[in-house]
Design an enzyme around this catalytic site. Structure first.
Site, PDB file in Angstrom:
ATOM      1  N   HIS A 201       0.863  -1.184   0.000  1.00  0.00           N
ATOM      2  CA  HIS A 201       0.000   0.000   0.000  1.00  0.00           C
ATOM      3  C   HIS A 201       0.894   1.227   0.000  1.00  0.00           C
ATOM      4  O   HIS A 201       1.692   1.434   0.900  1.00  0.00           O
ATOM      5  CB  HIS A 201      -0.922   0.014   1.217  1.00  0.00           C
ATOM      6  N   CYS A 202       0.740   2.054  -1.031  1.00  0.00           N
ATOM      7  CA  CYS A 202       1.567   3.248  -1.183  1.00  0.00           C
ATOM      8  C   CYS A 202       0.759   4.470  -0.752  1.00  0.00           C
ATOM      9  O   CYS A 202      -0.235   4.810  -1.399  1.00  0.00           O
ATOM     10  CB  CYS A 202       2.030   3.392  -2.632  1.00  0.00           C
ATOM     11  N   PRO A 203       1.162   5.158   0.314  1.00  0.00           N
ATOM     12  CA  PRO A 203       0.391   6.340   0.741  1.00  0.00           C
ATOM     13  C   PRO A 203       0.531   7.516  -0.213  1.00  0.00           C
ATOM     14  O   PRO A 203      -0.334   8.393  -0.230  1.00  0.00           O
ATOM     15  CB  PRO A 203       0.992   6.656   2.116  1.00  0.00           C
TER      16      PRO A 203
END
Length: 365
Positions: A201-203
């Site tokens: 998961h890439c913020p």
């Protein structure tokens, strides 16, 4: 005497009965079986709905019919702080979009006039390259951030007649989504959904990197790195042409001097000469210096991330599958064909060069 005789007689009778019972155990061992109470209890498989007998000490079991894996220690999970995570991701995405636009607009504003002063062709080529890189970077970023990362396909479950044998092989039940989760899927609490072939998961894109947008994410990294390299080179080229002349009198005093003792003195004088000339540098030059520092820093970080992504693609894995391997040998095969399958090239090299790669080698005697 009568009491003693009766006690002796009873003791003798007890011994004789005990010995007789022992003889019976030796002679007829099959008549004395110990009955053990089974600890197995009946439970229901979530995949097909069949009733199975499972030991209560087993934390999980696999259904003999559908192949689904059930966890007996079920804990109802709740998506806590989901709104806070979504707000955080949206803030990161907004900041990154503003930064990309500032870099593009600031770079064009600072570099274009300098190149036009050298020639209209230089300015036109610079604008064309900047527009192409900007469109490609923004489009791949938008596809990575605003496209679904890839939800697992819907599958029939919960009913024995409808679920065939082995239809849910190694499937687990996601307590967050309340539906089956394939072995290749992972649940993301930030996105609130199960993601197929989830990498991480890439913020900064506010989204997971999964099967549906992994390719666009890698292309975004490649285009961003190329854009940062181009911006850093052009900013240095533009600063070189607008930098004020140095005050060389301090440096000329060291002409003809040698020795290691004067090295630090010379570097100090050069640094002071640069700083004094920077006072006369226009605002365009300060923007170019900031653009150079920011572009170099970003391209270093993105290059490390891109190298990691390409390494996992070559191994046929994702970041999460690499972590969950637990040191064992995986089933994935390291091959360059993984790049072909990942990027979806329609043709391989054998289509265009069949004579070089498909023909057998001839050995001369």
């Amino acid at each position: 005497m009568d009491f003693a005789d009766s006690a002796t007689t009873s003791t003798t009778a007890m011994r004789s009965s005990t010995s007789a019972a022992a003889d019976d155990d030796i002679l007829y061992p099959e008549e004395h079986n110990v009955t053990s109470v089974s600890d197995d209890h009946e439970t229901t498989c979530w995949g097909c709905g069949l009733r199975v007998l499972v030991s209560p000490h087993v934390p999980a079991f696999k259904c003999f019919w559908c192949g689904a894996i059930s966890n007996q220690n079920i804990i109802k999970c709740e998506n806590q702080n989901f709104r806070w995570r979504r707000l955080r991701d949206r803030c990161f995405v907004s900041i990154l979009i503003v930064f990309i636009l500032l870099v593009i607009c600031g770079g064009i504003w600072a570099i274009y006039p300098v190149l036009v002063s050298l020639g209209y062709i230089y300015g036109g080529v610079n604008i064309l390259i900047a527009i192409i890189l900007s469109i490609f970077t923004l489009s791949t970023f938008s596809l990575s951030a605003f496209r679904s990362a890839g939800a697992p396909p819907n599958i029939i479950w919960g009913s024995y007649p409808a679920v065939t044998k082995g239809a849910l092989e190694n499937y687990r039940f996601c307590e967050y989504c309340a539906k089956p989760k394939s072995p290749r899927a992972h649940h993301c609490r930030s996105c609130g959904m199960c993601v197929l072939d989830m990498d991480h998961h890439c913020p900064f894109i506010g989204n997971c990197v999964g099967a549906a947008n992994h390719r666009h994410f890698v292309l975004f990294l490649i285009s961003a790195i190329i854009g940062m390299i181009y911006a850093s080179i052009m900013s240095v080229y533009a600063v070189y042409h607008i930098w004020p002349p140095l005050n060389n009198w301090q440096i000329h005093l060291l002409t003809g001097a040698f020795g290691q003792k004067l090295v630090m003195r010379m570097l100090k004088d050069i640094f002071v000469a640069f700083m004094s000339s920077m006072l006369f540098l226009p605002a365009r030059g300060l923007v170019l210096i900031y653009l150079f520092i920011a572009s170099v820093s970003i391209e270093i970080g993105l290059s490390v991330l891109l190298w990691q992504q390409l390494s996992f693609i070559y191994e046929g894995k994702t970041y999460l599958s690499h972590i969950s391997a637990s040191g064992g040998e995986g089933t994935a095969v390291k091959d360059c064909q993984n790049f072909v399958r990942f990027f979806g090239f329609p043709y391989t090299r054998t289509r265009y060069l069949p004579s070089f790669f498909s023909s057998k080698k001839r050995h001369k005697k």
